[in-house]
Design an enzyme around this catalytic site. Structure first.
Site, PDB file in Angstrom:
ATOM      1  N   TYR A 290     -13.195  -3.106  -2.464  1.00 36.65           N
ATOM      2  CA  TYR A 290     -14.361  -2.555  -3.159  1.00 36.65           C
ATOM      3  C   TYR A 290     -15.494  -3.548  -3.366  1.00 36.65           C
ATOM      4  O   TYR A 290     -16.646  -3.228  -3.138  1.00 36.65           O
ATOM      5  CB  TYR A 290     -13.969  -1.937  -4.521  1.00 36.65           C
ATOM      6  CG  TYR A 290     -15.120  -1.222  -5.188  1.00 36.65           C
ATOM      7  CD1 TYR A 290     -15.534   0.023  -4.743  1.00 36.65           C
ATOM      8  CD2 TYR A 290     -15.814  -1.805  -6.256  1.00 36.65           C
ATOM      9  CE1 TYR A 290     -16.604   0.669  -5.336  1.00 36.65           C
ATOM     10  CE2 TYR A 290     -16.884  -1.164  -6.852  1.00 36.65           C
ATOM     11  CZ  TYR A 290     -17.270   0.072  -6.396  1.00 36.65           C
ATOM     12  OH  TYR A 290     -18.334   0.708  -6.973  1.00 36.65           O
TER      13      TYR A 290
ATOM     14  N   ARG B 127      -9.004   0.079   4.737  1.00 36.94           N
ATOM     15  CA  ARG B 127      -8.809   0.493   3.343  1.00 36.94           C
ATOM     16  C   ARG B 127      -9.658  -0.324   2.358  1.00 36.94           C
ATOM     17  O   ARG B 127      -9.980   0.156   1.288  1.00 36.94           O
ATOM     18  CB  ARG B 127      -7.328   0.342   2.946  1.00 36.94           C
ATOM     19  CG  ARG B 127      -6.443   1.465   3.460  1.00 36.94           C
ATOM     20  CD  ARG B 127      -5.035   1.314   2.903  1.00 36.94           C
ATOM     21  NE  ARG B 127      -4.182   2.423   3.282  1.00 36.94           N
ATOM     22  CZ  ARG B 127      -3.975   3.505   2.535  1.00 36.94           C
ATOM     23  NH1 ARG B 127      -4.581   3.632   1.376  1.00 36.94           N
ATOM     24  NH2 ARG B 127      -3.174   4.469   2.957  1.00 36.94           N
TER      25      ARG B 127
ATOM     26  N   THR C  66       0.820  -1.203   0.000  1.00 34.09           N
ATOM     27  CA  THR C  66       0.000   0.000   0.000  1.00 34.09           C
ATOM     28  C   THR C  66       0.855   1.254   0.000  1.00 34.09           C
ATOM     29  O   THR C  66       0.585   2.215  -0.737  1.00 34.09           O
ATOM     30  CB  THR C  66      -0.907   0.016   1.241  1.00 34.09           C
ATOM     31  OG1 THR C  66      -1.676  -1.184   1.277  1.00 34.09           O
ATOM     32  CG2 THR C  66      -1.845   1.205   1.228  1.00 34.09           C
ATOM     33  N   THR C  67       1.911   1.266   0.821  1.00 32.02           N
ATOM     34  CA  THR C  67       2.762   2.442   0.972  1.00 32.02           C
ATOM     35  C   THR C  67       3.494   2.781  -0.315  1.00 32.02           C
ATOM     36  O   THR C  67       3.937   3.913  -0.508  1.00 32.02           O
ATOM     37  CB  THR C  67       3.759   2.212   2.125  1.00 32.02           C
ATOM     38  OG1 THR C  67       3.035   1.776   3.275  1.00 32.02           O
ATOM     39  CG2 THR C  67       4.516   3.471   2.473  1.00 32.02           C
TER      40      THR C  67
ATOM     41  N   ILE D 202       5.138  -5.060   9.657  1.00 29.89           N
ATOM     42  CA  ILE D 202       5.369  -4.487   8.329  1.00 29.89           C
ATOM     43  C   ILE D 202       5.050  -3.008   8.477  1.00 29.89           C
ATOM     44  O   ILE D 202       3.901  -2.627   8.698  1.00 29.89           O
ATOM     45  CB  ILE D 202       4.514  -5.170   7.249  1.00 29.89           C
ATOM     46  CG1 ILE D 202       4.952  -6.641   7.126  1.00 29.89           C
ATOM     47  CG2 ILE D 202       4.674  -4.455   5.901  1.00 29.89           C
ATOM     48  CD1 ILE D 202       4.162  -7.439   6.101  1.00 29.89           C
TER      49      ILE D 202
ATOM     50  N   LYS E  52      -0.352 -10.348   7.627  1.00 35.00           N
ATOM     51  CA  LYS E  52      -0.163  -8.976   8.083  1.00 35.00           C
ATOM     52  C   LYS E  52      -1.533  -8.500   8.552  1.00 35.00           C
ATOM     53  O   LYS E  52      -2.441  -8.291   7.750  1.00 35.00           O
ATOM     54  CB  LYS E  52       0.361  -8.086   6.949  1.00 35.00           C
ATOM     55  CG  LYS E  52       0.458  -6.608   7.345  1.00 35.00           C
ATOM     56  CD  LYS E  52       0.847  -5.730   6.162  1.00 35.00           C
ATOM     57  CE  LYS E  52       0.875  -4.263   6.561  1.00 35.00           C
ATOM     58  NZ  LYS E  52       1.217  -3.377   5.407  1.00 35.00           N
TER      59      LYS E  52
ATOM     60  N   TYR F 229      -2.987 -10.379   3.885  1.00 38.66           N
ATOM     61  CA  TYR F 229      -2.919  -8.975   4.309  1.00 38.66           C
ATOM     62  C   TYR F 229      -4.333  -8.490   4.571  1.00 38.66           C
ATOM     63  O   TYR F 229      -5.139  -8.383   3.649  1.00 38.66           O
ATOM     64  CB  TYR F 229      -2.220  -8.154   3.218  1.00 38.66           C
ATOM     65  CG  TYR F 229      -2.097  -6.666   3.455  1.00 38.66           C
ATOM     66  CD1 TYR F 229      -2.331  -6.078   4.689  1.00 38.66           C
ATOM     67  CD2 TYR F 229      -1.719  -5.829   2.409  1.00 38.66           C
ATOM     68  CE1 TYR F 229      -2.198  -4.712   4.883  1.00 38.66           C
ATOM     69  CE2 TYR F 229      -1.570  -4.461   2.588  1.00 38.66           C
ATOM     70  CZ  TYR F 229      -1.829  -3.902   3.821  1.00 38.66           C
ATOM     71  OH  TYR F 229      -1.703  -2.551   3.996  1.00 38.66           O
TER      72      TYR F 229
END
Length: 292
Positions: A107, A138, A44-45, A203, A161, A133
Site C-alpha cells: 500500500y 498484491r 498470504t494463503t 512456496i 520467494k 517475499y
C-alpha cells in the site's frame, strides 16, 4: 534449509470465521505424512491480513508445536509498517520456528532504498534466517534484483520467494548475488521452470491440495530428473491455474472442503466464499489432476 515443496498453509475456520485449531493440526499431520519439505505459517494463503496479531501468533505457535521439529516452519512477519513488523518478529521469535518470510510493504509503495532499509531493520531484530517475499501483484511494490543483491550481504537474509511469475528473475538474481542464496518461486504455474533455471523449489498454494504430488515433483527436480518432474507436473497444470480463479485462498479452501480435509471453506471479509459459477472449473481441474 528451505528447499523443495514448501506449503503456504491455509488457516481453517469454522462457519463463524473462528480459527479451527484441531483441523489446523490435522492438516499439519497430513503434510508431514506426505513429505512436504517445510511449512509457511501465516503467509498470504493463511489470510494473515485479516487475523489479529494474537491470532497470528497463536496459529504459528500451533503449527510449530504440531510440527515438533520434523520439518522447518517459516513464519510470516511482514507488515507495511517497519516498526510493527519488528514487533511481530520479536514476538514470533520466542516460538520454535526456523525462520521468517517477510513480504514487501504493501500500500505505501516505498522506494528501493526504503525497501532496503525496511528489510535491514527487520533482519537486525532477529538472528533467525529471513526469506524476502516479492509479490508485486498484491503489494504494488516490486523488490528489484539489485536491491535483493544488496540485501543478500546481510548474514541472516538467506533467500527470496519470488512471486512475479517472471522466470528471468532467476538469471538476474544469480548474476548479481555472489553468496549462497535460496531462490524460491511463489508461482505454482511457473515454479518448475523457475527451478529448472536454477531455483531451489516453490512456496506453493497447490501443495495444500496435493502435498505428496508436489513433494515428488520438486524432489525429482532438485535431483536433476526434470523429465520425471515435468511428467508429474503436467497433470497439475490446470489445478495450478484453477486455484487462482478467485483471490487466494478462496478456491483452495473450497477444494480442501471438497476433499473433506476441512469442514468449512469459510474465509474472512473482505473475501467471500467461492462463486458457484466457478465450482465446475475447480472440480474439472481436480479431476484432471486425479485428486478426485
Amino acid at each position: 534449509m528451505f528447499t523443495g515443496s514448501i506449503v503456504a498453509l491455509i488457516t481453517p475456520m469454522n462457519e463463524h470465521g473462528q480459527i479451527d485449531y484441531e483441523t489446523l493440526k490435522s492438516l499439519v499431520d497430513w503434510h508431514l505424512e506426505c513429505g512436504t519439505n517445510a511449512i509457511v505459517a501465516m503467509g498470504t494463503t493463511a489470510e494473515s491480513c485479516t487475523l489479529t496479531q494474537s491470532e497470528h501468533i497463536s496459529v504459528v505457535k500451533t503449527i510449530a508445536e504440531q510440527v515438533a521439529g520434523k520439518v522447518p516452519v517459516i513464519a510470516g512477519n511482514g507488515l507495511n509498517s517497519t516498526q510493527q513488523s519488528i514487533e511481530l518478529t520479536q514476538a514470533l521469535d520466542q516460538l520454535p520456528i526456523d525462520g521468517f518470510l517477510t513480504v514487501t510493504p504493501y500500500y505505501n509503495k516505498p522506494t528501493q532504498k526504503g525497501l532496503q532499509l525496511h528489510f535491514e531493520a527487520i533482519a537486525n531484530s532477529t538472528v533467525k534466517p529471513i526469506l524476502l517475499y516479492n509479490v508485486p501483484g498484491r503489494t504494488a511494490c516490486d523488490l528489484l534484483p539489485e536491491t535483493v543483491a544488496a540485501l543478500s550481504h546481510i548474514d541472516n537474509i538467506v533467500g527470496i520467494k519470488e512471486a512475479t511469475g517472471d522466470k528471468s528473475r532467476v538469471s538476474q538474481l544469480q548474476s548479481l548475488i555472489n553468496t549462497p542464496f535460496t531462490l524460491l518461486s511463489g508461482d505454482d504455474e511457473t515454479a518448475l521452470e523457475f527451478t529448472k533455471l536454477g531455483g531451489h523449489g516453490v512456496i506453493s498454494v497447490t501443495a495444500n491440495v496435493m502435498p505428496a504430488e508436489m513433494a515428488a515433483i520438486y524432489q525429482s527436480a532438485l535431483n536433476g530428473d526434470f523429465s520425471q518432474a515435468e511428467a508429474l507436473n503436467e497433470k497439475l497444470e490446470r489445478l495450478h491455474n484453477a486455484l487462482f480463479i478467485e483471490p487466494n485462498p478462496v478456491p483452495v479452501k473450497w477444494a480442501l472442503k471438497k476433499l473433506n480435509r476441512i469442514p468449512s471453506d469459510q474465509v474472512r471479509l473482505p473475501l467471500l466464499k467461492m462463486e458457484s459459477s466457478h465450482q465446475t472449473i475447480v472440480i474439472e481441474a481436480m479431476e484432471s489432476a486425479q485428486v478426485i
